[in-house]
Scaffold this active site. Structure first.
Site, PDB file in Angstrom:
ATOM      1  N   GLN A 118       0.841  -1.194   0.000  1.00 11.58           N
ATOM      2  CA  GLN A 118       0.000   0.000   0.000  1.00 11.58           C
ATOM      3  C   GLN A 118       0.883   1.253   0.000  1.00 11.58           C
ATOM      4  O   GLN A 118       1.891   1.293   0.722  1.00 11.58           O
ATOM      5  CB  GLN A 118      -0.892   0.006   1.245  1.00 11.58           C
ATOM      6  CG  GLN A 118      -2.015   1.038   1.190  1.00 11.58           C
ATOM      7  CD  GLN A 118      -2.861   1.028   2.463  1.00 11.58           C
ATOM      8  OE1 GLN A 118      -2.355   0.829   3.571  1.00 11.58           O
ATOM      9  NE2 GLN A 118      -4.154   1.228   2.327  1.00 11.58           N
TER      10      GLN A 118
ATOM     11  N   GLY B 204       1.909   0.980  11.927  1.00  4.78           N
ATOM     12  CA  GLY B 204       1.486   0.203  13.085  1.00  4.78           C
ATOM     13  C   GLY B 204       1.035  -1.180  12.663  1.00  4.78           C
ATOM     14  O   GLY B 204       1.353  -2.186  13.306  1.00  4.78           O
ATOM     15  N   GLY B 205       0.289  -1.226  11.573  1.00  4.24           N
ATOM     16  CA  GLY B 205      -0.193  -2.502  11.058  1.00  4.24           C
ATOM     17  C   GLY B 205      -0.565  -2.367   9.606  1.00  4.24           C
ATOM     18  O   GLY B 205      -0.713  -1.258   9.083  1.00  4.24           O
ATOM     19  N   MET B 206      -0.692  -3.505   8.935  1.00  8.52           N
ATOM     20  CA  MET B 206      -1.158  -3.543   7.560  1.00  8.52           C
ATOM     21  C   MET B 206      -2.124  -4.704   7.433  1.00  8.52           C
ATOM     22  O   MET B 206      -1.801  -5.852   7.737  1.00  8.52           O
ATOM     23  CB  MET B 206       0.012  -3.709   6.582  1.00  8.52           C
ATOM     24  CG  MET B 206      -0.422  -3.749   5.110  1.00  8.52           C
ATOM     25  SD  MET B 206      -1.253  -2.218   4.603  1.00  8.52           S
ATOM     26  CE  MET B 206      -2.379  -2.840   3.361  1.00  8.52           C
ATOM     27  N   GLU B 207      -3.314  -4.389   6.931  1.00  6.81           N
ATOM     28  CA  GLU B 207      -4.459  -5.306   6.960  1.00  6.81           C
ATOM     29  C   GLU B 207      -4.435  -6.357   5.859  1.00  6.81           C
ATOM     30  O   GLU B 207      -5.472  -6.646   5.238  1.00  6.81           O
ATOM     31  CB  GLU B 207      -5.753  -4.498   6.866  1.00  6.81           C
ATOM     32  CG  GLU B 207      -5.946  -3.698   5.569  1.00  6.81           C
ATOM     33  CD  GLU B 207      -5.382  -2.301   5.570  1.00  6.81           C
ATOM     34  OE1 GLU B 207      -5.775  -1.493   4.714  1.00  6.81           O
ATOM     35  OE2 GLU B 207      -4.525  -1.993   6.439  1.00  6.81           O
ATOM     36  N   ASN B 208      -3.296  -6.946   5.584  1.00  6.27           N
ATOM     37  CA  ASN B 208      -3.242  -7.973   4.551  1.00  6.27           C
ATOM     38  C   ASN B 208      -4.229  -9.090   4.891  1.00  6.27           C
ATOM     39  O   ASN B 208      -4.244  -9.595   6.014  1.00  6.27           O
ATOM     40  CB  ASN B 208      -1.824  -8.531   4.459  1.00  6.27           C
ATOM     41  CG  ASN B 208      -0.816  -7.439   4.152  1.00  6.27           C
ATOM     42  OD1 ASN B 208      -0.983  -6.665   3.218  1.00  6.27           O
ATOM     43  ND2 ASN B 208       0.222  -7.355   4.960  1.00  6.27           N
TER      44      ASN B 208
ATOM     45  N   HIS C 145      -8.204  -2.297  14.862  1.00  5.37           N
ATOM     46  CA  HIS C 145      -8.293  -1.499  13.633  1.00  5.37           C
ATOM     47  C   HIS C 145      -8.019  -2.359  12.404  1.00  5.37           C
ATOM     48  O   HIS C 145      -8.790  -2.331  11.427  1.00  5.37           O
ATOM     49  CB  HIS C 145      -7.288  -0.339  13.707  1.00  5.37           C
ATOM     50  CG  HIS C 145      -7.303   0.554  12.523  1.00  5.37           C
ATOM     51  ND1 HIS C 145      -8.072   1.695  12.463  1.00  5.37           N
ATOM     52  CD2 HIS C 145      -6.660   0.485  11.328  1.00  5.37           C
ATOM     53  CE1 HIS C 145      -7.895   2.287  11.290  1.00  5.37           C
ATOM     54  NE2 HIS C 145      -7.039   1.561  10.581  1.00  5.37           N
ATOM     55  N   GLU C 146      -6.929  -3.122  12.455  1.00  6.90           N
ATOM     56  CA  GLU C 146      -6.592  -3.947  11.291  1.00  6.90           C
ATOM     57  C   GLU C 146      -7.634  -5.043  11.079  1.00  6.90           C
ATOM     58  O   GLU C 146      -7.962  -5.388   9.934  1.00  6.90           O
ATOM     59  CB  GLU C 146      -5.197  -4.553  11.465  1.00  6.90           C
ATOM     60  CG  GLU C 146      -4.077  -3.539  11.708  1.00  6.90           C
ATOM     61  CD  GLU C 146      -4.040  -2.418  10.688  1.00  6.90           C
ATOM     62  OE1 GLU C 146      -4.417  -2.641   9.525  1.00  6.90           O
ATOM     63  OE2 GLU C 146      -3.626  -1.305  11.052  1.00  6.90           O
TER      64      GLU C 146
ATOM     65  N   HIS D 231     -10.590  -3.764   9.240  1.00  7.37           N
ATOM     66  CA  HIS D 231     -10.350  -3.660   7.792  1.00  7.37           C
ATOM     67  C   HIS D 231     -10.805  -4.916   7.039  1.00  7.37           C
ATOM     68  O   HIS D 231     -10.991  -4.868   5.823  1.00  7.37           O
ATOM     69  CB  HIS D 231      -8.866  -3.430   7.516  1.00  7.37           C
ATOM     70  CG  HIS D 231      -8.478  -1.996   7.440  1.00  7.37           C
ATOM     71  ND1 HIS D 231      -9.099  -1.097   6.592  1.00  7.37           N
ATOM     72  CD2 HIS D 231      -7.517  -1.284   8.101  1.00  7.37           C
ATOM     73  CE1 HIS D 231      -8.534   0.090   6.717  1.00  7.37           C
ATOM     74  NE2 HIS D 231      -7.580   0.010   7.634  1.00  7.37           N
TER      75      HIS D 231
ATOM     76  N   GLU E 231     -10.766   4.111   5.705  1.00  4.50           N
ATOM     77  CA  GLU E 231     -10.251   4.380   7.043  1.00  4.50           C
ATOM     78  C   GLU E 231     -11.263   4.991   8.003  1.00  4.50           C
ATOM     79  O   GLU E 231     -11.225   4.711   9.202  1.00  4.50           O
ATOM     80  CB  GLU E 231      -9.014   5.272   6.950  1.00  4.50           C
ATOM     81  CG  GLU E 231      -7.843   4.606   6.248  1.00  4.50           C
ATOM     82  CD  GLU E 231      -7.335   3.350   6.962  1.00  4.50           C
ATOM     83  OE1 GLU E 231      -7.718   3.110   8.108  1.00  4.50           O
ATOM     84  OE2 GLU E 231      -6.541   2.609   6.340  1.00  4.50           O
TER      85      GLU E 231
ATOM     86  N   ASP F 183       0.413   8.547  -1.090  1.00  2.00           N
ATOM     87  CA  ASP F 183       0.780   8.540   0.324  1.00  2.00           C
ATOM     88  C   ASP F 183       0.522   9.897   0.975  1.00  2.00           C
ATOM     89  O   ASP F 183       0.344   9.978   2.192  1.00  2.00           O
ATOM     90  CB  ASP F 183       2.247   8.163   0.495  1.00  2.00           C
ATOM     91  CG  ASP F 183       2.446   6.655   0.603  1.00  2.00           C
ATOM     92  OD1 ASP F 183       1.444   5.922   0.482  1.00  2.00           O
ATOM     93  OD2 ASP F 183       3.585   6.211   0.809  1.00  2.00           O
TER      94      ASP F 183
ATOM     95  N   TYR G 110      -8.827   9.108   8.444  1.00  2.00           N
ATOM     96  CA  TYR G 110      -9.110   8.268   9.609  1.00  2.00           C
ATOM     97  C   TYR G 110     -10.096   8.945  10.566  1.00  2.00           C
ATOM     98  O   TYR G 110     -11.196   8.439  10.825  1.00  2.00           O
ATOM     99  CB  TYR G 110      -7.815   7.957  10.365  1.00  2.00           C
ATOM    100  CG  TYR G 110      -6.825   7.091   9.639  1.00  2.00           C
ATOM    101  CD1 TYR G 110      -6.644   5.769   9.997  1.00  2.00           C
ATOM    102  CD2 TYR G 110      -6.033   7.594   8.606  1.00  2.00           C
ATOM    103  CE1 TYR G 110      -5.710   4.955   9.357  1.00  2.00           C
ATOM    104  CE2 TYR G 110      -5.103   6.804   7.955  1.00  2.00           C
ATOM    105  CZ  TYR G 110      -4.946   5.487   8.337  1.00  2.00           C
ATOM    106  OH  TYR G 110      -4.035   4.692   7.696  1.00  2.00           O
TER     107      TYR G 110
ATOM    108  N   ARG H  66       8.787   2.994  12.622  1.00  5.03           N
ATOM    109  CA  ARG H  66       7.382   3.365  12.451  1.00  5.03           C
ATOM    110  C   ARG H  66       7.263   4.860  12.167  1.00  5.03           C
ATOM    111  O   ARG H  66       7.631   5.702  12.984  1.00  5.03           O
ATOM    112  CB  ARG H  66       6.598   2.986  13.707  1.00  5.03           C
ATOM    113  CG  ARG H  66       5.109   3.055  13.560  1.00  5.03           C
ATOM    114  CD  ARG H  66       4.432   2.489  14.803  1.00  5.03           C
ATOM    115  NE  ARG H  66       3.000   2.710  14.779  1.00  5.03           N
ATOM    116  CZ  ARG H  66       2.183   2.446  15.796  1.00  5.03           C
ATOM    117  NH1 ARG H  66       2.677   1.913  16.908  1.00  5.03           N
ATOM    118  NH2 ARG H  66       0.895   2.689  15.712  1.00  5.03           N
TER     119      ARG H  66
END
Length: 605
Positions: A137, A264-268, A291-292, A295, A314, A371, A379, A554
């Site tokens: 992403q 923080g995270g990626m919602e793969n 949160h993830e 998603h 988001e 980006d 968000y 991060r």
């Protein structure tokens, strides 16, 4: 009105062609020595025999050969062209499609500078082995895979990946739970996903189940801590299902990455990537996991059609995340998250400018790196719109609307105009004057925050504010200790954010003596503490600050800390010296931002 999946995407060459892909067969060899992936991508066409050309997005890929395949699978060398490169978008790969073409196969390899890939040496990991992970992403999938890299285009995939035999490979797909002696792994993703949800990780990884459908992957040294931290994962999934319908991806596992992960995270799908900076020891930072997980409905199930519509991913996800946390831990806990989010939103609006078009929910990012639109506006302003709608129609009606929205548009793309039409038809038009009271246009197409934006309050933060008041009245920090014994990470962050910018080195020393902020193992607390120490020139925190900046990648933490360092009297030289040493530990997503902030030449690698 065009379906969202056919709308032109300003960040994808492929979206401008009517030819679409529907399934990927990927074969890759992972080479840690050369820091490359090499293999073939075979794309099955969604509408064979209807188009004369297929367009794919690429960036810094070495295309070796291209073949077309007929119904029998017989290959024929194809005519193809790589167009001139754009710094952000990369190159369009145009492939001629003779009559009878059912699929195309591209042999290629990545380059060591592929922006999606981060290759870590053992010293950068929690163990003794190298590590690879991807971050696709927003538009970086094209740097490791020739693809139609638009969130509005979905496909299923299968993959065969070869890695060194002592390492485990994982993808955003059905995953192995133990090593393959041959180093060969096979993957399948039966649900259609957009390219930005393609993910690969390779490392010395072990697995621990948490329930029949949830578990944790991590390096062996990290796994026990991670399994303790995420013990409530199954409860989170169950809470999410109770709110907005069944989880549609079978398994929900977490992969704890190295500290260099830029987010923080990626919602793969099926395998959320998370940063180890949320391993606080008290489970107080797991709202990021909520949160993830959210998603899996908002974003992965119903996806923004273009990055101009990012708020649809988001805004819903933040609202959903806080509903999960409220369900599990109570309204007072969720209120803290809302206040912190609201604070971040107001800070972002002040930074961008209250009249800037970049504070609109619906953005116009053509000609820019998408980006630049991944800010708190999408968000927190998106969440605030849903909170405003909740206050007008009530939770039961809004919940029913959201649940039906996810069900009706599952595995589809959604653009802002189509969503607003659906919102009006299903909710707003039933009550005359409701849209006007909502101020919908001001929320979506207007700058800043509308006059009816909700305020956020927290009873637990009120207690923190009382402690800050006592401190301001001269109470010694150590005298606050009994009242702060049970504070969560969120309360400590609020406390630190509430300290005045004029806090002196002597006052910081007293706070540090009482609460040991400088030596905290909590990344959120450190990130809130260090700006004060840098501003005041509190030397005892210098070594810890530098260690944090060298170790943690991060972006949420790095940008404000480097800004604070640059503003310090001797800061610019220190900042650049630290960055020069730390930069190899950062992902390109972070260095792209920090190179500009610290005026590092763009050509540097």
């Amino acid at each position: 009105m065009l379906p969202a999946s056919l709308l032109p995407d300003p960040h994808s060459y492929a979206s401008r062609s009517p030819a679409r892909v529907r399934h990927l067969a990927l074969k890759l060899e992972v080479d840690f020595n050369q820091q490359t992936l090499a293999g073939t991508a075979t794309w099955e066409l969604a509408y064979p025999d209807t188009n004369a050309e297929l367009v794919l997005d690429t960036r810094e890929l070495a295309i070796e050969t291209v073949e077309t395949l007929n119904a029998a699978g017989l290959p024929t060398p194809a005519r193809f062209q790589l167009e001139a490169a754009d710094a952000v978008l990369g190159q369009a790969l145009r492939i001629a499609l003779p009559a009878g073409t059912k699929a195309v196969r591209i042999a290629y390899h990545t380059t060591p500078t592929a922006a999606a890939l981060q290759w870590l040496v053992p010293a950068q990991t929690a163990g003794t082995q190298p590590f690879l992970f991807t971050q696709s992403q927003a538009i970086l999938a094209r740097t490791w895979l020739p693809c139609q890299d638009s969130p509005g285009i979905r496909f299923t995939y299968e993959a065969m990946v070869r890695v060194p035999a002592h390492l485990l490979a994982l993808m955003s797909a059905e995953n192995p739970q133990q090593l393959s002696p041959s180093g060969e792994y096979h993957f399948r993703m039966a649900q259609p996903i957009p390219a930005y949800l393609m993910a690969l990780a390779v490392g010395d990884l072990a697995f621990a189940p948490l329930s029949g459908r949830t578990g944790i992957y991590a390096e062996p040294a990290t796994l026990p801590v991670a399994t303790h931290e995420f013990a409530d994962l199954e409860k989170m999934v169950a809470a999410a299902e109770e709110l907005y319908g069944p989880y549609r991806w079978e398994r929900y596992d977490l992969l704890v990455l190295s500290a260099s992960f830029p987010f923080g995270g990626m919602e793969n799908p099926r395998l959320t990537f998370v940063t180890p900076t949320i391993l606080a020891g008290d489970r107080s930072l797991t709202s990021l996991v909520a949160h993830e997980l959210a998603h899996s409905w908002s974003g992965n199930l119903v996806t923004n059609a273009t990055w101009d519509d990012f708020w649809l991913n988001e805004g819903f996800t933040v609202y959903f995340e806080r509903r999960i946390m409220e369900h599990l831990y109570g309204r007072d806990y969720a209120d803290m998250l809302q206040v912190l989010g609201n604070t971040a939103l107001h800070h972002t609006i002040a930074e961008i400018g209250a009249t800037s078009p970049d504070t609109h929910l619906h953005l116009h990012l053509a000609g820019r790196d998408p980006d630049e639109g991944l800010t708190e506006i999408a968000y927190e302003k998106g969440c605030a719109l849903l909170l405003t709608l909740e206050s007008l129609v009530g939770r039961p009606r809004l919940d029913a609307f959201i649940k039906d929205y996810f069900a009706r548009f599952s595995f589809q793309a959604m653009d802002t105009a189509t969503f607003l039409s659906y919102l009006r038809a299903e909710l707003l038009d039933a009550e005359p004057g409701l849209e006007a009271r909502l101020h919908l246009a001001a929320w979506v197409h207007g700058p800043g925050l509308p006059a009816n934006a909700p305020t956020a309050t927290s009873s637990r933060f009120a207690t923190v504010d009382q402690a800050l008041g006592k401190l301001a009245d001269g109470m010694a920090p150590a005298s606050l200790l009994p009242a702060t014994a049970d504070w969560s990470s969120h309360e400590w962050v609020h406390f630190l954010q509430g300290l005045p910018d004029t806090t002196t080195t002597e006052e910081l020393a007293a706070l540090d003596a009482a609460f040991s902020f400088t030596h905290s193992g909590n990344a959120e607390v450190l990130a809130a503490w260090f700006p004060h120490t840098l501003r005041a020139g509190y030397a005892p925190a210098n070594a810890a600050t530098e260690k944090f900046l060298r170790h943690v990648g991060r972006r949420k933490f790095l940008v404000p800390l480097y800004r604070a360092l640059l503003a310090a009297p001797d800061g610019p030289a220190r900042a650049r010296a630290i960055y020069n040493e730390a930069r190899p530990n950062y992902h390109s997503v972070a260095t792209g931002t920090l190179d500009a902030l610290l005026a590092v030449p763009a050509t540097r690698e």
